[in-house]
Motif scaffolding. Structure first.
Motif, PDB file in Angstrom:
ATOM      1  N   LEU A 144     -25.235  17.247 -31.529  1.00 48.01           N
ATOM      2  CA  LEU A 144     -25.729  15.887 -31.315  1.00 48.01           C
ATOM      3  C   LEU A 144     -25.787  15.526 -29.838  1.00 48.01           C
ATOM      4  O   LEU A 144     -26.710  14.825 -29.408  1.00 48.01           O
ATOM      5  N   TRP A 145     -24.827  15.981 -29.037  1.00 45.66           N
ATOM      6  CA  TRP A 145     -24.916  15.710 -27.602  1.00 45.66           C
ATOM      7  C   TRP A 145     -26.114  16.421 -26.970  1.00 45.66           C
ATOM      8  O   TRP A 145     -26.761  15.882 -26.060  1.00 45.66           O
ATOM      9  N   ARG A 146     -26.420  17.621 -27.455  1.00 44.92           N
ATOM     10  CA  ARG A 146     -27.623  18.302 -26.951  1.00 44.92           C
ATOM     11  C   ARG A 146     -28.875  17.529 -27.335  1.00 44.92           C
ATOM     12  O   ARG A 146     -29.808  17.377 -26.527  1.00 44.92           O
ATOM     13  N   ALA A 147     -28.904  17.033 -28.566  1.00 45.61           N
ATOM     14  CA  ALA A 147     -30.057  16.242 -29.004  1.00 45.61           C
ATOM     15  C   ALA A 147     -30.181  14.968 -28.183  1.00 45.61           C
ATOM     16  O   ALA A 147     -31.297  14.549 -27.837  1.00 45.61           O
ATOM     17  N   PHE A 148     -29.061  14.347 -27.863  1.00 45.36           N
ATOM     18  CA  PHE A 148     -29.094  13.131 -27.053  1.00 45.36           C
ATOM     19  C   PHE A 148     -29.672  13.416 -25.670  1.00 45.36           C
ATOM     20  O   PHE A 148     -30.521  12.660 -25.164  1.00 45.36           O
ATOM     21  N   GLY A 149     -29.237  14.502 -25.042  1.00 48.21           N
ATOM     22  CA  GLY A 149     -29.701  14.818 -23.692  1.00 48.21           C
ATOM     23  C   GLY A 149     -31.193  15.075 -23.607  1.00 48.21           C
ATOM     24  O   GLY A 149     -31.800  14.856 -22.551  1.00 48.21           O
ATOM     25  N   SER A 150     -31.803  15.532 -24.702  1.00 45.94           N
ATOM     26  CA  SER A 150     -33.239  15.821 -24.695  1.00 45.94           C
ATOM     27  C   SER A 150     -34.062  14.742 -25.393  1.00 45.94           C
ATOM     28  O   SER A 150     -35.278  14.892 -25.531  1.00 45.94           O
ATOM     29  N   ASP A 151     -33.423  13.657 -25.806  1.00 45.25           N
ATOM     30  CA  ASP A 151     -34.127  12.618 -26.552  1.00 45.25           C
ATOM     31  C   ASP A 151     -35.110  11.866 -25.647  1.00 45.25           C
ATOM     32  O   ASP A 151     -34.745  11.425 -24.550  1.00 45.25           O
ATOM     33  N   PRO A 152     -36.360  11.694 -26.076  1.00 39.49           N
ATOM     34  CA  PRO A 152     -37.352  11.013 -25.232  1.00 39.49           C
ATOM     35  C   PRO A 152     -36.964   9.581 -24.876  1.00 39.49           C
ATOM     36  O   PRO A 152     -37.211   9.130 -23.750  1.00 39.49           O
ATOM     37  N   GLU A 153     -36.373   8.860 -25.809  1.00 36.06           N
ATOM     38  CA  GLU A 153     -35.974   7.481 -25.510  1.00 36.06           C
ATOM     39  C   GLU A 153     -34.884   7.442 -24.445  1.00 36.06           C
ATOM     40  O   GLU A 153     -34.871   6.556 -23.582  1.00 36.06           O
ATOM     41  N   TRP A 154     -33.933   8.391 -24.510  1.00 31.09           N
ATOM     42  CA  TRP A 154     -32.890   8.433 -23.489  1.00 31.09           C
ATOM     43  C   TRP A 154     -33.477   8.777 -22.120  1.00 31.09           C
ATOM     44  O   TRP A 154     -33.111   8.185 -21.100  1.00 31.09           O
ATOM     45  N   LYS A 155     -34.402   9.717 -22.070  1.00 33.85           N
ATOM     46  CA  LYS A 155     -35.027  10.072 -20.800  1.00 33.85           C
ATOM     47  C   LYS A 155     -35.770   8.885 -20.203  1.00 33.85           C
ATOM     48  O   LYS A 155     -35.732   8.656 -18.990  1.00 33.85           O
ATOM     49  N   LYS A 156     -36.421   8.107 -21.055  1.00 31.74           N
ATOM     50  CA  LYS A 156     -37.130   6.928 -20.565  1.00 31.74           C
ATOM     51  C   LYS A 156     -36.155   5.865 -20.089  1.00 31.74           C
ATOM     52  O   LYS A 156     -36.346   5.243 -19.028  1.00 31.74           O
ATOM     53  N   LEU A 157     -35.076   5.635 -20.835  1.00 28.87           N
ATOM     54  CA  LEU A 157     -34.088   4.615 -20.472  1.00 28.87           C
ATOM     55  C   LEU A 157     -33.403   4.937 -19.153  1.00 28.87           C
ATOM     56  O   LEU A 157     -33.127   4.050 -18.341  1.00 28.87           O
ATOM     57  N   SER A 158     -33.124   6.215 -18.911  1.00 33.65           N
ATOM     58  CA  SER A 158     -32.382   6.606 -17.714  1.00 33.65           C
ATOM     59  C   SER A 158     -33.277   7.002 -16.544  1.00 33.65           C
ATOM     60  O   SER A 158     -32.780   7.427 -15.512  1.00 33.65           O
ATOM     61  N   ALA A 159     -34.608   6.844 -16.706  1.00 35.80           N
ATOM     62  CA  ALA A 159     -35.534   7.298 -15.676  1.00 35.80           C
ATOM     63  C   ALA A 159     -35.503   6.495 -14.380  1.00 35.80           C
ATOM     64  O   ALA A 159     -35.564   7.071 -13.293  1.00 35.80           O
ATOM     65  N   PRO A 160     -35.411   5.142 -14.400  1.00 34.25           N
ATOM     66  CA  PRO A 160     -35.434   4.391 -13.139  1.00 34.25           C
ATOM     67  C   PRO A 160     -34.324   4.847 -12.195  1.00 34.25           C
ATOM     68  O   PRO A 160     -33.181   5.054 -12.627  1.00 34.25           O
ATOM     69  N   PRO A 161     -34.629   5.042 -10.919  1.00 33.43           N
ATOM     70  CA  PRO A 161     -33.616   5.549  -9.973  1.00 33.43           C
ATOM     71  C   PRO A 161     -32.334   4.725  -9.954  1.00 33.43           C
ATOM     72  O   PRO A 161     -31.244   5.279  -9.815  1.00 33.43           O
ATOM     73  N   GLU A 162     -32.442   3.406 -10.101  1.00 31.96           N
ATOM     74  CA  GLU A 162     -31.246   2.564 -10.035  1.00 31.96           C
ATOM     75  C   GLU A 162     -30.382   2.680 -11.289  1.00 31.96           C
ATOM     76  O   GLU A 162     -29.262   2.145 -11.331  1.00 31.96           O
ATOM     77  N   LEU A 163     -30.878   3.374 -12.330  1.00 31.41           N
ATOM     78  CA  LEU A 163     -30.115   3.517 -13.565  1.00 31.41           C
ATOM     79  C   LEU A 163     -29.674   4.955 -13.816  1.00 31.41           C
ATOM     80  O   LEU A 163     -29.235   5.286 -14.918  1.00 31.41           O
ATOM     81  N   LYS A 164     -29.776   5.815 -12.826  1.00 29.10           N
ATOM     82  CA  LYS A 164     -29.303   7.174 -12.975  1.00 29.10           C
ATOM     83  C   LYS A 164     -27.788   7.182 -13.140  1.00 29.10           C
ATOM     84  O   LYS A 164     -27.074   6.523 -12.393  1.00 29.10           O
TER      85      LYS A 164
END
Length: 261
Positions: free
Chosen positions: A219-239
């Protein structure tokens, strides 16, 4: 041993407990996580503290109006062996009332005397942290099927931030979608809160449950590759690297009497 040690470390913070809670915060409950640090010895600390939690502290907390949430043993993590107890309070004022009731509870006093009356030390030390739950999970999520399945494993994760502003950004990520991703993937968040008393502040601590260790890894691997997570964490100020200075995690197993299993 002074019985007052049993009431919890938060009792010393009476000034905070007397401070009115802002109206905007009244819908979010408070959690106290107490870590009971032990050592392996003929003192049998693990069983002594476990028996005290089951037959002494948890019933006394319930009588006083608090809600025992869970009792765990350290399965994987530093500074073991240790036990963890989690208690929920609807408000800081309610917590203060509970502490006052514990102080005059004769059954609780007897249980405390029993804990401290054996050979040697009943535990090495106890440490308490007080959290206010984030709005996305205003109080712990208790499973209703515990009696019909094997016990799960639980992961307690703490994200230490570099500043209060950084912690607010991380809280916004959790409230704004990260917890929802956990739930969609089946990672089963139990609670999430901001520390208001305790070590390594400022921080956010949360708990997830998994069927087993293999399921956790998948599940942690799935979380790391999840498209919604990548979008949520994409802004530089939210890394995460910019708003989380340190991450620690512990894998726990519930004790047989734990309300959460």
């Amino acid at each position: 041993m002074d019985r007052r040690q049993m009431i919890t470390g938060a009792a010393a913070m009476s000034a905070l407990l007397s401070t009115p809670v802002r109206a905007a915060d009244t819908s979010k409950s408070f959690l106290e996580i107490t870590t009971w640090r032990l050592h392996n010895s003929p003192e049998d600390q693990l069983h002594r503290v476990s028996d005290y939690l089951e037959a002494g502290l948890f019933p006394a907390l319930t009588r006083a109006g608090a809600k025992p949430v869970a009792a765990f043993a350290n399965l994987i993590g530093p500074d073991g062996p240790s036990l963890f107890s989690i208690t929920q309070y609807p408000s800081l004022g309610a917590m203060q009332d509970v502490l006052a009731k514990l102080a005059v509870d004769q059954q609780y006093d007897k249980a405390s005397q029993t804990l401290g009356g054996g050979n040697g030390m009943p535990f090495v030390t106890m440490e308490s942290t007080l959290f206010q739950n984030l709005s996305i999970i205003p109080e712990p999520i208790l499973s209703s099927d515990a009696s019909s399945r094997p016990p799960r494993i639980f992961e307690l994760r703490t994200y230490q931030s570099q500043s209060m502003a950084a912690r607010q950004k991380k809280a916004a990520m959790f409230n704004g979608g990260e917890i929802g991703i956990f739930q969609r993937l089946g990672m089963r968040p139990v609670f999430i809160g901001e520390s208001i008393i305790g070590q390594r502040q400022p921080n956010i601590t949360y708990m997830l449950s998994f069927d087993n260790l293999d399921g956790r890894e998948k599940l942690w691997r799935a979380f790391g590759s999840d498209p919604e997570w990548k979008k949520l964490s994409a802004p530089p100020e939210l890394k995460d690297a910019q708003i989380v200075a340190n991450i620690s995690n512990i894998i726990l197993r519930p004790l047989p009497f734990s309300p959460i299993r």
